[in-house]
Design a protein around this motif. Sequence first.
Motif, short mmCIF file in Angstrom:
data_model
loop_
_atom_site.label_atom_id
_atom_site.label_comp_id
_atom_site.label_asym_id
_atom_site.label_seq_id
_atom_site.Cartn_x
_atom_site.Cartn_y
_atom_site.Cartn_z
N THR B 22 0.86 -1.18 0.00
CA THR B 22 0.00 0.00 0.00
C THR B 22 0.89 1.23 0.00
O THR B 22 1.89 1.27 0.71
N ALA B 23 0.52 2.20 -0.80
CA ALA B 23 1.33 3.42 -0.89
C ALA B 23 0.75 4.50 0.00
O ALA B 23 -0.47 4.64 0.11
N VAL B 24 1.63 5.23 0.67
CA VAL B 24 1.21 6.41 1.41
C VAL B 24 2.04 7.59 0.91
O VAL B 24 3.08 7.38 0.28
N LYS B 25 1.56 8.79 1.18
CA LYS B 25 2.31 9.93 0.64
C LYS B 25 2.39 11.08 1.63
O LYS B 25 1.53 11.24 2.49
N ILE B 26 3.44 11.83 1.45
CA ILE B 26 3.66 13.06 2.20
C ILE B 26 3.91 14.16 1.17
O ILE B 26 4.59 13.93 0.17
N VAL B 27 3.32 15.31 1.41
CA VAL B 27 3.47 16.43 0.49
C VAL B 27 4.54 17.38 1.02
O VAL B 27 4.56 17.70 2.21
N ILE B 28 5.45 17.79 0.15
CA ILE B 28 6.43 18.82 0.50
C ILE B 28 6.03 20.07 -0.27
O ILE B 28 6.07 20.08 -1.50
N ALA B 29 5.61 21.11 0.45
CA ALA B 29 5.09 22.30 -0.20
C ALA B 29 5.93 23.51 0.16
O ALA B 29 6.76 23.47 1.07
N GLY B 30 5.70 24.59 -0.54
CA GLY B 30 6.43 25.83 -0.26
C GLY B 30 6.69 26.59 -1.54
O GLY B 30 6.45 26.08 -2.63
N GLY B 31 7.19 27.79 -1.38
CA GLY B 31 7.41 28.67 -2.53
C GLY B 31 8.54 28.21 -3.42
O GLY B 31 9.24 27.25 -3.13
N PHE B 32 8.72 28.95 -4.50
CA PHE B 32 9.76 28.65 -5.47
C PHE B 32 11.15 28.79 -4.83
O PHE B 32 11.42 29.74 -4.11
N GLY B 33 12.00 27.80 -5.07
CA GLY B 33 13.39 27.89 -4.61
C GLY B 33 13.59 27.66 -3.13
O GLY B 33 14.65 27.97 -2.58
N VAL B 34 12.60 27.11 -2.46
CA VAL B 34 12.69 26.98 -1.01
C VAL B 34 13.35 25.66 -0.58
O VAL B 34 13.71 25.49 0.58
#
Lengths: 147, 209
Positions: B22-34
């Motif tokens: 089973t796959a789980v996911k984590i999101v890495i978010a943020g502005g450009f170049g961060v």
Amino acid sequence: MMPPDGPSPDFWAEDPPRPPAPPEPDAAERWLDEGAGPMVRPYVMTSGRTEPSRGTFDLITLVVAVGVEPDTTIGLGPEHLAIIRLCQTVMSVAEITGHLDLPVATVRVMLGDLLDKGFVSLQEPEPEADMHDIRIYKAVIDGLRAL
Amino acid sequence: MVSGPSRRNTPAGGVRARRLPTAVKIVIAGGFGVGKTTMVGTVSETQPLRTEELLTDRGVGVDDVEGVERKDTTTVAMDFGRITMRDEYVLYLFGTPGQKRFWFMWDEVALGALGAVVLADTRRLSDCFPSVDYFERRKTPFVVAVNCFEGAKRYDLAEIQMALNLGPRVPVMLCDARRLDSCKEVLIDLVLHAMKYRGLSEEAQPQNA
Ligand SMILES: Nc1nc2c(ncn2[C@@H]2O[C@H](COP(=O)(O)OP(=O)(O)O)[C@@H](O)[C@H]2O)c(=O)[nH]1
Ligand SMILES: [Mg+2]
């Protein structure tokens, strides 16, 4: 039969093969624009379909090829076969799009075809409502610690 | 929409019946170049890949094939990496561009995510506002990881917490996306926070309803 909202699948078959000559420079510029990437081919591969016939195909839905090796005579295109080859090991939808350099929407449509024909098996991710299984969290923490 | 794993797993013809992880996911978010791409690459066990979506894919019918020529086409790229876990789990990390116009993509990536890391750069703190807004509204558990870029003024974490107007329970930490141990720490803190957020911590605190 011609659906009211677009050309029938035959549209593509009847289209004469395009000469390899480059299109007019003006158009070439548009097609080769960095952002345009694989603009036309995906529609051809999927016969203009933008929604898969079956399945939702989340980006992390896992896909594996099952059953017998298909031969090329049963209406599968080279990209379908490429997916089957890739999915000899378990692959997420995202990984398939990354490896084949195709837009997600296109891969989804082709996966729907393969699912219909029984060439792939899927594991959908846990639905959001089921994110309460503590085993997932423990496995992830252990996996991260082991990095 | 989603049928049970075991049912879905039965291959047509029953040629191979093998349990898929089973796959789980984590999101890495943020502005450009961060540092999103950097973080994904630091922890991924495989060469990070990218997936592209055409913005014009949305709602384009077959009869639009010709029209495509006229359209302004933009692709949105997401980097992602993979970490195989024991117990038949695979973790995927998605580095997702933070601008608001990409929110259609976020909806897809955030759905069913274990949680999110919002990367912040103190030189451009406002770049992470949309990400914070988004995950707060969506009730996705998230942590804020402050990348320490050279030449950036050092802020107190409490100051950043205030500047972002975060609830007191949202963890804020320093990180260096280029270093594995730092990324591990951030991700482990996120998973612990997500457990607590969903009422699953060791002490099994019932979530305030
Ligand atoms: N000092 C420092 N530099 C970083 C860090 N993370 C990323 N960088 C650098 O910042 C630049 C942009 O990073 P990138 O991962 O491409 O950002 P993205 O646009 O969010 O994907 C690259 O040159 C990285 O080497 C960090 O934690 N500390
Ligand atoms: Mg990037």
